[in-house]
Design an enzyme around this catalytic site. Sequence first.
Site, PDB file in Angstrom:
ATOM      1  N   HIS A 104      93.622  61.703  45.399  1.00  0.00           N
ATOM      2  CA  HIS A 104      93.694  60.225  45.294  1.00  0.00           C
ATOM      3  C   HIS A 104      93.702  59.771  43.834  1.00  0.00           C
ATOM      4  CE1 HIS A 104      92.947  59.453  49.652  1.00  0.00           C
ATOM      5  NE2 HIS A 104      92.269  60.584  49.567  1.00  0.00           N
ATOM      6  N   ASN A 177      91.726  56.010  55.204  1.00  0.00           N
ATOM      7  CA  ASN A 177      93.131  56.288  54.922  1.00  0.00           C
ATOM      8  C   ASN A 177      94.015  55.362  55.756  1.00  0.00           C
ATOM      9  OD1 ASN A 177      92.796  58.383  53.066  1.00  0.00           O
ATOM     10  ND2 ASN A 177      92.786  59.967  54.639  1.00  0.00           N
ATOM     11  N   HIS A 368      82.092  56.275  47.966  1.00  0.00           N
ATOM     12  CA  HIS A 368      81.303  57.343  48.575  1.00  0.00           C
ATOM     13  C   HIS A 368      81.163  57.058  50.059  1.00  0.00           C
ATOM     14  CE1 HIS A 368      78.434  60.279  49.516  1.00  0.00           C
ATOM     15  NE2 HIS A 368      77.728  60.281  48.415  1.00  0.00           N
TER      16      HIS A 368
HETATM   17 FE1  HDD Z   1      88.043  62.060  50.415  1.00  0.00          FE
HETATM   18  C1  HDD Z   1      88.504  60.648  47.388  1.00  0.00           C
HETATM   19  C2  HDD Z   1      89.498  59.325  51.922  1.00  0.00           C
HETATM   20  C3  HDD Z   1      87.949  63.677  53.472  1.00  0.00           C
HETATM   21  C4  HDD Z   1      86.402  64.607  49.002  1.00  0.00           C
HETATM   22  N1  HDD Z   1      88.839  60.338  49.782  1.00  0.00           N
HETATM   23  C5  HDD Z   1      88.936  59.922  48.496  1.00  0.00           C
HETATM   24  C6  HDD Z   1      89.537  58.634  48.430  1.00  0.00           C
HETATM   25  C7  HDD Z   1      89.836  58.261  49.711  1.00  0.00           C
HETATM   26  C8  HDD Z   1      89.388  59.340  50.564  1.00  0.00           C
HETATM   27  C9  HDD Z   1      90.507  56.995  50.152  1.00  0.00           C
HETATM   28  C10 HDD Z   1      89.842  57.851  47.164  1.00  0.00           C
HETATM   29  C11 HDD Z   1      88.734  56.901  46.845  1.00  0.00           C
HETATM   30  C12 HDD Z   1      89.085  56.107  45.613  1.00  0.00           C
HETATM   31  O1  HDD Z   1      90.013  55.292  45.697  1.00  0.00           O
HETATM   32  O2  HDD Z   1      88.450  56.335  44.595  1.00  0.00           O
HETATM   33  N2  HDD Z   1      88.661  61.619  52.301  1.00  0.00           N
HETATM   34  C13 HDD Z   1      89.146  60.409  52.722  1.00  0.00           C
HETATM   35  C14 HDD Z   1      89.257  60.431  54.168  1.00  0.00           C
HETATM   36  C15 HDD Z   1      88.828  61.650  54.594  1.00  0.00           C
HETATM   37  C16 HDD Z   1      88.443  62.402  53.422  1.00  0.00           C
HETATM   38  C17 HDD Z   1      89.743  59.261  55.008  1.00  0.00           C
HETATM   39  C18 HDD Z   1      88.720  62.188  55.988  1.00  0.00           C
HETATM   40  C19 HDD Z   1      88.506  61.464  57.021  1.00  0.00           C
HETATM   41  N3  HDD Z   1      87.338  63.831  51.100  1.00  0.00           N
HETATM   42  C20 HDD Z   1      87.366  64.294  52.391  1.00  0.00           C
HETATM   43  C21 HDD Z   1      86.651  65.555  52.461  1.00  0.00           C
HETATM   44  C22 HDD Z   1      86.195  65.817  51.207  1.00  0.00           C
HETATM   45  C23 HDD Z   1      86.641  64.720  50.362  1.00  0.00           C
HETATM   46  C24 HDD Z   1      86.469  66.372  53.722  1.00  0.00           C
HETATM   47  C25 HDD Z   1      85.395  66.977  50.690  1.00  0.00           C
HETATM   48  C26 HDD Z   1      84.672  67.767  51.393  1.00  0.00           C
HETATM   49  N4  HDD Z   1      87.595  62.568  48.521  1.00  0.00           N
HETATM   50  C27 HDD Z   1      86.867  63.643  48.166  1.00  0.00           C
HETATM   51  C28 HDD Z   1      86.561  63.693  46.690  1.00  0.00           C
HETATM   52  C29 HDD Z   1      87.233  62.402  46.172  1.00  0.00           C
HETATM   53  C30 HDD Z   1      87.854  61.824  47.430  1.00  0.00           C
HETATM   54  C31 HDD Z   1      86.924  64.951  46.015  1.00  0.00           C
HETATM   55  C32 HDD Z   1      88.191  62.548  45.007  1.00  0.00           C
HETATM   56  C33 HDD Z   1      87.857  61.453  44.054  1.00  0.00           C
HETATM   57  C34 HDD Z   1      86.652  60.849  44.572  1.00  0.00           C
HETATM   58  O3  HDD Z   1      86.271  61.484  45.721  1.00  0.00           O
HETATM   59  O4  HDD Z   1      86.044  59.931  44.075  1.00  0.00           O
HETATM   60  O5  HDD Z   1      85.177  63.696  46.498  1.00  0.00           O
END
Ligand code: HDD
Length: 749
Positions: A104, A177, A368
């Site tokens: 993202h 999402n 978060h």
């Molecule tokens: Fe995630 C970012 C949505 C599963 C780990 N996620 C992130 C963002 C969105 C989502 C919209 C961007 C937020 C922003 O604009 O800063 N993620 C989802 C959805 C998931 C999902 C809808 C499943 C239903 N994500 C998911 C899993 C993991 C992560 C299973 C890790 C185990 N997601 C992250 C992250 C991010 C992230 C690595 C990257 C940047 C951030 O968090 O701030 O922690």
Amino acid sequence: MTILGNDPRNQPPGSAPDPDSDSGTDAGVDDAVDGSGDGKREQLAAITRRGDGERLTTNQGLGIVDDQNTLKVGDRGPALLEDFLLREKITHFDHERIPERVVHARGAAAHGYFQVYADQSALTKAAFLQDPAVRTPVFVRFSTVAGSRGSSDLARDVRGFAVKFYTTEGNYDLVGNNMPVFFIQDAIKFPDLVHAVKPEPHNEIPQAASAHDTFWDFISLMPEAMHMVLWVMSDRGIPRSLRMMEGFGVHSFRFVTADGTSSFVKFHWKPLLGVHSLIWPEALQVSGHDPDFHRRDLWEAIDGGAFPEWELGVQVVPEADEHRFAFDLLDATKLIPEELVPVQRIGKMTLNRNVDNYFAETEQVAFHAGHVVPGIDFSDDPLLAGRLFSYTDTQLLRLGGPNFHQIPINRPLASAHNHQRDGLHRQTIDAGRVAYSPNTLGGGCPMQVPSAAGGFSTHAATVTGDKRRRRGPKFFDHYSQAAMFLNSLADWEQAHLVAALQFELGKVVTAAVVERMLGQLQQVQPALAQRVSIGLGIPVPASIELPLNRSVPEDADPAAFASVPVDSSLLPSPALSMARRQPGGIATRCIAILAANGVDAGSVHAMQDALLAAGARSKIVAPHGGALHCADGSSMRIDHSLLTTRSVMFDAVFVAGGADSVAELARHSGARHFVHEAYWHFKTIAAVAEGCSLVDAADVGETLPDGSGADPGMLLLREGAVAPMIDGFIGAIGRHRHWERERAALRRG
Ligand code: HDD
């Protein structure tokens, strides 16, 4: 405004706050929580710096006389290391970048507010869902998933839809999402998924694209991904606008009422502009022409006062019904069909303000999935569990330490007080000597908050079982909902999905991966595999060994996993088709008006006025920039020359009358191509009087490509004034695209 000191609201009822207390606080802004929806704006305004009318200084406030020249010996140097002005400026510049988000990374965001329609206390005690008079400030960040910060908006990808509510009870983040399901069931597979879709590690190719071997290798081995893969391959993966996307919280969460009653809830965002997408050939061109297409569209709409709106929907399942469905509510690769559990629309979100600074707001915002408020709690979804760990962890790296919550965009409006101290970039002065609990020297403050007084307490769910690495039996039905999604789509949506799979798998070099994917698609629906295979020129393999699921545990009884469970009760769900999510208005749509010198100004003005009245925008596109000399002697400002724009930037085309104007346009290959291209992207085209001859010159007609009937998206008025065609034009644009044209072209072959 309280910056330091105790917040009486954190005291248990009856306990007087001690003004000399030693407890620290965390940038609380009490009076910003006033229900007007402006609280966050005021909080940010208090620390927003503008250079207007200010003198140039160093970071220490020292006035700078010369910011043009390094300190040198003589006129030609050498430069002196003593030059602290140079050193400060260059050092800061060298440190301007922070790590981009691992997923993202590319996003666009805006401020707004949320307002509930009616008291929801029967469902949840969450304070922001009680009073329809209260506006809760929100900050929303949309994103693509796979691409880097500098990639294109138009990648075929999932879109992030993350909402931060600055509620009176603390920040609540709904990090969702634009698709209701996810690729994987268990967070332990998330790093694998992301490594597979990101550019391949040896050469960092391709950027922001899933059409490569490692992604499809992984997917072909992950049957649980099939449902989500079909969503991404559908037109949902290439939205027309961020303003025209649905949003989904994906997981089942919990609602909890004041009396402790819990139910499962799935969150939805329903855009009031309907759900619309581009088509793939168009997305490819827009990507080259304006890679910021979605960002710009959001920015301009808000800037122009066309504030995007979404309704918050909830699907609520009482706890007693947890096991009622053939799928598992804890499985993030499954959705609850709206026909089984209707979506109740409980409030509306409006985005009404662009950011002042992209880095400070859009880049530094930290979402978060674990930021909840009383009344909202987690389910035992194993994908959610991993997320709850991952988000704080990633911000520690990205935002440089444990105080990222004090960055202005992340600060809650509700006051925050605790005994956490110090760390890099701490923004508050936490006065006093007490930084522990329990204490008497600080009067016991800050004190714990009973749930009756608004504190958060985890819903007391009963859990039993052995500790082991397993999944629930219903998790193994990987194909039923994928087939349901496919069967719910209109024929044109299915055709686009097939073409997308052909494109993506056509880019895969390793034949065995393609064959395995065809085998997976065969499990979803044999006809789907067949259709995809035709475009690839590779037959569906007669038999292929498919991993049923790599997650079958080694200590399990193989017989229990020998067959794939199938949910035969699932019917097509009309709610999943975009074809049924189109309200028909043309608000905020952008229409090109093709014109050249000698144009009939009357027809242009009449059309512009009518489009504006319907809430749409129009732009004059001409062979050159500057202004047009109209047939009646007036002049008209040109918005774009044919050199600087393409039909893909517009929703529809109108060719104005005027003999000289149309003669010039008809000679111009760019003008002819403009109309031709819009036609083959199935858009509405209208022309009046002489304007019709440009449409003729563009080699497109009023009847459908196979001659089967009139094309409802082609409105040519060969004689007379423009007025009689206006309503028809607006109605036709409201249909978004004319898929019967595509259907007829396919029939013609
Ligand atoms: Fe995630 C970012 C949505 C599963 C780990 N996620 C992130 C963002 C969105 C989502 C919209 C961007 C937020 C922003 O604009 O800063 N993620 C989802 C959805 C998931 C999902 C809808 C499943 C239903 N994500 C998911 C899993 C993991 C992560 C299973 C890790 C185990 N997601 C992250 C992250 C991010 C992230 C690595 C990257 C940047 C951030 O968090 O701030 O922690």
